[in-house]
Design a protein around this motif. Sequence first.
Motif, mmCIF file in Angstrom:
data_model
loop_
_atom_site.group_PDB
_atom_site.id
_atom_site.type_symbol
_atom_site.label_atom_id
_atom_site.label_comp_id
_atom_site.label_asym_id
_atom_site.label_seq_id
_atom_site.Cartn_x
_atom_site.Cartn_y
_atom_site.Cartn_z
ATOM 1 N N LYS A 94 46.759 1.287 -10.931
ATOM 2 C CA LYS A 94 45.495 1.959 -10.635
ATOM 3 C C LYS A 94 44.776 2.273 -11.938
ATOM 4 C CE LYS A 94 46.831 4.047 -6.232
ATOM 5 N NZ LYS A 94 46.974 5.327 -5.469
ATOM 6 N N GLY A 126 41.884 6.670 -10.569
ATOM 7 C CA GLY A 126 42.595 5.550 -9.968
ATOM 8 C C GLY A 126 41.820 4.849 -8.882
ATOM 9 N N SER A 127 40.501 4.764 -9.049
ATOM 10 C CA SER A 127 39.643 4.192 -8.006
ATOM 11 C C SER A 127 39.724 2.671 -7.920
ATOM 12 C CB SER A 127 38.194 4.606 -8.257
ATOM 13 O OG SER A 127 37.766 4.160 -9.544
ATOM 14 N N HIS A 128 40.272 2.035 -8.954
ATOM 15 C CA HIS A 128 40.340 0.566 -8.976
ATOM 16 C C HIS A 128 41.790 0.124 -9.106
ATOM 17 C CE1 HIS A 128 39.234 -3.575 -9.733
ATOM 18 N NE2 HIS A 128 39.981 -3.569 -10.817
ATOM 19 N N LEU A 129 42.156 -0.899 -8.364
ATOM 20 C CA LEU A 129 43.512 -1.438 -8.412
ATOM 21 C C LEU A 129 43.505 -2.736 -9.209
ATOM 22 C CD1 LEU A 129 46.402 -0.925 -7.385
ATOM 23 C CD2 LEU A 129 45.884 -2.464 -5.472
#
Length: 382
Positions: free
Chosen positions: A76, A81-84
């Motif tokens: 993340k 942690g908005s993007h993986l």
Amino acid sequence: MHSQSVYNSVRVNSTRRRLLINCLNAHFYSSTAAAKKPFDILFFGRDEFSCSVFKQLHDARDVWKSISIATNPDVKTGRRGSHLSISPLKQLGESLEVPVHTIPRRKVDFRDWMPPPPFTNTNEPHFSDPANETRFLVTASFGRILRPSLLRIFLPGQRLNVHPSLLPAYRGPAPIQRALMRGDNVTGVCVIDMMEKKEGIDAGSVWACKSMVVPENATFPLMSVELARIGGDLLVTVLRDMLLGKASSIPQPPVSSITPHASAISASDARVDFTSQTALDIVRLSLAISHQRPITTTMHDGRTLQLHHLSVSKSHDDLGPVEPGWAVYSPHTRTILINCADGKWLSVLKLKSQDRALLTAKEWWNGVKGLGVLHEGMLKLL
């Protein structure tokens, strides 16, 4: 492979030529003379370079009986942690319906990680064990150091690395970037034996090597694609020769005091110094690392300034003698011109001040003029 084809002939500087000749004259180590069965391959990688090499290996279905991937786990990123972030190699493996195994995120946990069947073996490999004869470890731009106990699961000569340089030049994690930063006009790829850390990870014997001319103004992404293509082709050729029992390797030439090293790219590499670097130095730096780190300097108030789309100015108006680090807007080129250590001007098309948006040169300069910090129409950068 025959010794004549290990290093193809290209125009290289005298030092590089001597290294290649020494390599050709070295003693050759041959793989087993008997033909082998197709291999069980465990491929370690992560990025686009790895993907290109793996795709060519996967397409060569005559060299493997089974093939699996070991790669980095999903991470993340971004705010909260908005993007993986997913390993490109994992995505490729899943699209090809290849077994994908993710390693632990923390390096300390990776020390105890064991590979999946049929590679799991808690004991040292035995030459008399038929299963060991087909097990192969292959790495390409993996980014992690494999511990000795993991390497020893595979027999010597059956743990290969695809390294994008003409070894022993540019041993280390950033060979493509460092070659571009130095302005090398020739580079290449080697397929080598994986070594334990204490012996030098990139110091293994060479099974195959091929050189290429570096195009003018080549960028890292362009070079990565081409070198991965060459590396994948070399890897498949080596494995096919091993299946036929005709592959051979040679020790690398010794490292000298002038052999360049490829240390990892850090934040300090991206920060320019106009008093010591030429305009061409900075352009080469941008071509080499701007895909991963923006080229930066410092403004009068201590804020970081990113420099984008760089070139050596061929027309910079009549600005007269100026000390390095002074910048001015040129209506003629519509760029910011910055004087460098060699007296030449670096042309910057776009800029981004810390905590601000990316702007064209004219937009950024208009903002600077409004701050009242210009001296005789110029701005001093630190």
